[in-house]
Design an enzyme around this catalytic site. Structure first.
Site, PDB file in Angstrom:
ATOM      1  N   TYR A 191       0.912  -1.037   0.046  1.00 42.84           N
ATOM      2  CA  TYR A 191       0.073   0.062  -0.037  1.00 42.84           C
ATOM      3  C   TYR A 191       0.873   1.368  -0.074  1.00 42.84           C
ATOM      4  O   TYR A 191       1.331   1.665   1.012  1.00 42.84           O
ATOM      5  CB  TYR A 191      -1.042   0.029   1.253  1.00 42.84           C
ATOM      6  N   PRO A 221     -16.567  -3.828   0.278  1.00 44.77           N
ATOM      7  CA  PRO A 221     -17.954  -4.159   0.824  1.00 44.77           C
ATOM      8  C   PRO A 221     -18.956  -3.263   0.294  1.00 44.77           C
ATOM      9  O   PRO A 221     -20.102  -3.511   0.611  1.00 44.77           O
ATOM     10  CB  PRO A 221     -17.446  -3.774   2.430  1.00 44.77           C
ATOM     11  N   LEU A 222     -18.755  -2.278  -0.436  1.00 47.00           N
ATOM     12  CA  LEU A 222     -19.654  -1.301  -0.904  1.00 47.00           C
ATOM     13  C   LEU A 222     -19.540  -1.343  -2.572  1.00 47.00           C
ATOM     14  O   LEU A 222     -20.185  -0.714  -3.311  1.00 47.00           O
ATOM     15  CB  LEU A 222     -19.781   0.125  -0.607  1.00 47.00           C
TER      16      LEU A 222
END
Length: 304
Positions: free
Chosen positions: A71, A227-228
């Site tokens: 990241y 998750p969305l």
């Protein structure tokens, strides 16, 4: 910079309410609403804002933070090392199986070979300032991954598991998780002792329902990414779903909060790690842990 200490190391974590309530993860008790550190790299130009964001998450009761050395080519880990204090009681979860590819396209390259998994863990330990990472997820690159392994990156699963077990036995990692995994792979790995599974999953993308059910039956934490939904064309967005919007308007929440609350209501072993670079969005995500969906709303959303 301060070094991070997990609850099992510090023994003096302050008593804060768990964001979204408590749930088990490996040998720890964590907040059901955690934080995914991937988007911290968006704050690269304002390091203090990145530190403040993580500190705010901890203040809100988040003690489960998901990260990776790849990241921001270590930036997210460096921020966590600076922002998370030894007595915060934060459980750090990282992942291996890919590594930064600075200046290249794509920006990540696969890193699936056993010796590379070990190198990935060592890189995470160095940037986080840890002697042990609480949980490390092996991110597979086969039939359930968006990017398929080729050439020397096609690696036998058992060889990878052996490398992860060795790292656990040496105390470099506390527990083993799996990411982008199939039902068959998880079933095969159960004797190893799997702490969590991270797969793409949301209200509108539930192809891994059987995998979730196996995790629930085996006491394995289910940690969905996206998750969305996602901007990826093949994955719809939860917030575009009319029933989600109608429920949000009726109950007085945002569509995103409804989507996150449904995940928490759907399965008790679900842990959320929504990522953001905004404190406002962070606070809204944590508040989703307090959203109560009545049975009729859950049934309506289930039908999507």
């Amino acid at each position: 910079m301060s070094e991070i200490a997990s609850p099992s190391h510090s023994g003096s974590a302050p008593q804060r309410p768990y964001a979204g309530g408590p749930a088990p993860l490996a040998s720890h008790t964590v907040s059901r609403v955690g934080y995914g550190a991937m988007q911290l790299d968006r704050l690269r130009g304002d390091r203090q804002a990145a530190v403040d964001l993580v500190r705010r998450a901890v203040e809100l009761g988040v003690n489960h933070i998901d990260t990776a050395q790849f990241y921001g080519n270590g930036f997210s880990n460096e921020i966590l090392r600076e922002a998370v204090k030894p007595d915060d009681g934060v459980v750090i979860v990282s992942k291996v199986g890919a590594e930064p590819n600075p200046g290249g396209q794509p920006h990540l390259r696969l890193s699936q070979r056993p010796e590379q998994l070990r190198q990935n863990v060592e890189a995470n330990l160095a940037s986080l300032g840890l002697e042990r990472i609480d949980v490390v997820n092996l991110r597979r690159a086969d039939s359930n991954s968006r990017r398929q392994a080729e050439g020397d990156q096609i690696v036998d699963f058992d060889d990878q598991l052996a490398a992860m077990i060795a790292l656990r036995d040496e105390g470099k990692i506390g527990a083993i998780g799996l990411s982008s995994i199939t039902l068959d792979r998880l079933s095969h790995a159960l004797p190893v002792g799997i702490a969590c599974v991270q797969n793409a999953y949301s209200l509108v993308a539930r192809t891994d329902e059987a995998l979730l059910e196996l995790c629930a039956a085996e006491g394995i934490a289910w940690v969905p990414f996206f998750p969305l939904g996602s901007a990826v064309p093949t994955m719809p967005k939860v917030t575009d779903e009319p029933l989600v919007r109608e429920s949000a308007e009726r109950l007085g929440y945002s569509a995103s909060q409804i989507g996150l609350a449904w995940l928490l209501a759907h399965s008790a072993n679900t842990l959320l790690i929504p990522g953001t670079a905004s404190i406002d969005h962070l606070e809204a995500n944590v508040a989703a842990g307090d959203v109560h969906l009545d049975a009729a709303t859950v049934a309506a959303l289930d039908s999507i």
